[in-house]
Design a protein around this motif. Structure first.
Motif, mmCIF file in Angstrom:
data_model
loop_
_atom_site.group_PDB
_atom_site.id
_atom_site.type_symbol
_atom_site.label_atom_id
_atom_site.label_comp_id
_atom_site.label_asym_id
_atom_site.label_seq_id
_atom_site.Cartn_x
_atom_site.Cartn_y
_atom_site.Cartn_z
ATOM 1 N N TYR A 260 -0.475 -12.227 12.009
ATOM 2 C CA TYR A 260 -1.817 -11.712 11.723
ATOM 3 C C TYR A 260 -2.833 -12.831 11.988
ATOM 4 O O TYR A 260 -2.868 -13.828 11.268
ATOM 5 N N ALA B 136 -3.459 -6.276 6.371
ATOM 6 C CA ALA B 136 -2.832 -5.588 7.494
ATOM 7 C C ALA B 136 -2.378 -4.222 6.995
ATOM 8 O O ALA B 136 -1.717 -4.124 5.951
ATOM 9 N N LEU B 137 -2.767 -3.185 7.719
ATOM 10 C CA LEU B 137 -2.412 -1.814 7.345
ATOM 11 C C LEU B 137 -1.674 -1.156 8.496
ATOM 12 O O LEU B 137 -1.971 -1.409 9.669
ATOM 13 N N ARG B 138 -0.735 -0.272 8.155
ATOM 14 C CA ARG B 138 -0.138 0.552 9.204
ATOM 15 C C ARG B 138 -1.221 1.448 9.795
ATOM 16 O O ARG B 138 -2.065 1.988 9.076
ATOM 17 N N THR B 139 -1.191 1.607 11.093
ATOM 18 C CA THR B 139 -2.245 2.320 11.800
ATOM 19 C C THR B 139 -2.308 3.790 11.382
ATOM 20 O O THR B 139 -1.273 4.451 11.220
ATOM 21 N N ARG B 140 -3.530 4.263 11.210
ATOM 22 C CA ARG B 140 -3.774 5.678 10.942
ATOM 23 C C ARG B 140 -5.034 6.088 11.694
ATOM 24 O O ARG B 140 -6.055 5.399 11.647
ATOM 25 N N GLY C 231 1.186 -1.154 16.007
ATOM 26 C CA GLY C 231 1.343 -0.226 14.897
ATOM 27 C C GLY C 231 0.666 -0.663 13.623
ATOM 28 O O GLY C 231 0.744 0.040 12.605
ATOM 29 N N GLU C 232 -0.008 -1.846 13.655
ATOM 30 C CA GLU C 232 -0.707 -2.340 12.471
ATOM 31 C C GLU C 232 -2.151 -2.684 12.830
ATOM 32 O O GLU C 232 -2.481 -2.949 13.985
ATOM 33 N N GLN C 233 -3.003 -2.685 11.815
ATOM 34 C CA GLN C 233 -4.411 -2.993 11.985
ATOM 35 C C GLN C 233 -4.796 -4.147 11.063
ATOM 36 O O GLN C 233 -4.295 -4.232 9.935
ATOM 37 N N TRP D 240 -4.933 3.337 1.854
ATOM 38 C CA TRP D 240 -4.736 1.983 2.349
ATOM 39 C C TRP D 240 -3.713 1.203 1.526
ATOM 40 O O TRP D 240 -2.978 0.356 2.061
ATOM 41 N N ARG E 190 -0.345 1.883 2.814
ATOM 42 C CA ARG E 190 -0.144 1.427 4.196
ATOM 43 C C ARG E 190 -0.164 -0.080 4.345
ATOM 44 O O ARG E 190 0.113 -0.608 5.420
ATOM 45 N N THR F 186 0.722 -3.817 4.605
ATOM 46 C CA THR F 186 1.932 -4.582 4.923
ATOM 47 C C THR F 186 1.744 -6.080 4.666
ATOM 48 O O THR F 186 2.705 -6.839 4.675
#
Length: 396
Positions: free
Chosen positions: A47, A246-250, A280-282, A314, A317, A319
């Protein structure tokens, strides 16, 4: 042989080193850490976070300076509106538009704003209280200050105009600040700059450097005050909590949530630069300015409340998470009756020069560091040349 010594390897120090070396001056750069960059360091992967914003502003003089030297590198621009939503928190809910008064104020020339009046008073007279307060709170992102409305109207309006310009001035170095720092360090190295990392300079070591030529102190102002043992080296700054996630993408996550009820900002940096996080992460950063004496937990709570509104589920999601407090490391802010010219001067006399983001140089955010680094280098080269001429006359 006399040479220019630079203490600090952040943006100001690297800019000074390159500028001086381009004049064929011998330069040594001393950096206390093992890596260069100062506040512009980017964390190690996966990240790639920065300490604060990731953006360079296109119309600033530092943009031209970097571009002429081929140092800008790959840049990402603000995503198109259809691909990234920009939301405003006002009246307790998220909206797609700010108050009309705030938009009107964005068209006012900075030259109409007085230096000696606070921004909120001037803006209220110009466009009404609702628009003025919204504009003041919006500027938390560019000032890292808990009460932008209390600062000089001229200071805030100049930055407000640039922060709301269309097309947007903000561009983002792909890969974070570290990529830009690496290019600048390579340029300095190619020009013959001697770079010494892990080199901690204290008052005793500084005295030795001063005997060898001009010294540019390109550190945080608090560090410069201790190094130079000069209590006059101080200026108003801000205090900001940074929450990186860091969040899983949505699909549907906004690009930005700007808090207009109080200074605060959330930005999804992977919207414009997906390389900042694994696939796959934001990567998201919340910036919440904090008043003196206010607990850090208050800012974290506000950030989480904004996330609840803007980034659905969030918490489930997430990570990765990191919290930090940037205290006095957020650049200079000018109170009513003061301008950048009133900050600590670049030329301290006796061969000592100052560079950084809280000294007497114009600009927005990191631009102050670039501008002061250039000015300090030009003055140092002149001092070096004067010393050389004096030594030649003495020898003959």
């Amino acid at each position: 042989m006399q040479r220019i010594h630079i203490v600090g390897g952040g943006l100001a120090g690297l800019t000074a080193a390159i500028t001086a070396a381009e004049s064929h001056a011998p330069v040594t750069l001393h950096e206390a850490h093992r890596t260069l960059g100062g506040r512009a360091r980017t964390s190690d992967g996966p990240y790639l976070t920065n300490e604060g914003p990731h953006a360079l502003y296109r119309r600033g003089p530092h943009w031209t300076w970097l571009s002429k030297r081929g140092l800008l590198g790959p840049l990402a621009s603000v995503p198109p509106l259809e691909g990234a939503r920009f939301l405003f928190h006002r009246g307790g809910t998220l909206r797609r538009t700010p108050p009309l008064g705030m938009l009107r104020l964005a068209r006012r020339s900075a030259r109409t704003a007085p230096v000696g009046t606070d921004f909120l008073s001037w803006a209220t007279a110009e466009t009404g209280e609702a628009g003025a307060r919204a504009a003041a709170h919006y500027m938390g992102v560019a000032l890292f200050h808990h009460d932008p409305g209390s600062l000089s109207a001229a200071f805030v309006q100049e930055r407000f105009r640039r922060a709301t310009a269309l097309p947007p001035e903000a561009h983002y170095p792909v890969g974070g600040w570290a990529a830009l720092v690496e290019r600048m360090a390579a340029r300095a190295w190619d020009l013959g700059v001697r770079i010494e990392t892990g080199a901690r300079i204290g008052p005793r070591e500084l005295a030795g450097l001063r005997r060898g030529g001009p010294v540019i102190v390109a550190t945080h102002l608090d560090s410069a005050r201790a190094l130079l043992e000069d209590p006059a080296l101080s200026w108003e700054s801000g205090r900001t909590v940074l929450l990186d996630l860091a969040l899983r993408t949505r699909r549907g996550d906004p690009f930005i949530v700007s808090d207009l009820d109080a200074p605060g900002w959330i930005e999804r940096f992977t919207a414009q630069d997906p390389t900042l996080a694994p696939a796959g992460e934001q990567l998201i950063q919340a910036q919440i300015p904090l008043a003196p004496g206010t607990p850090r937990a208050d800012a974290v709570r506000r950030a989480e409340e904004l996330l609840d509104l803007g980034f659905r589920s969030w918490r489930d999601r997430a990570t990765w998470r990191r919290e930090a407090l940037a205290s006095g490391r957020t650049g200079a802010v000018d109170k009513p009756g003061t301008t950048w010219r009133d900050r600590p001067a670049v030329d301290r006399g006796d061969g000592i020069l100052l560079a950084g983001d809280q000294v007497a140089a114009p600009g927005l955010l990191s631009e102050v560091a670039f501008n002061s680094g250039i000015e300090a280098a030009v003055l140092a080269v002149k001092l070096l040349a004067t010393t050389a001429r004096t030594d030649t006359r003495t020898a003959t």
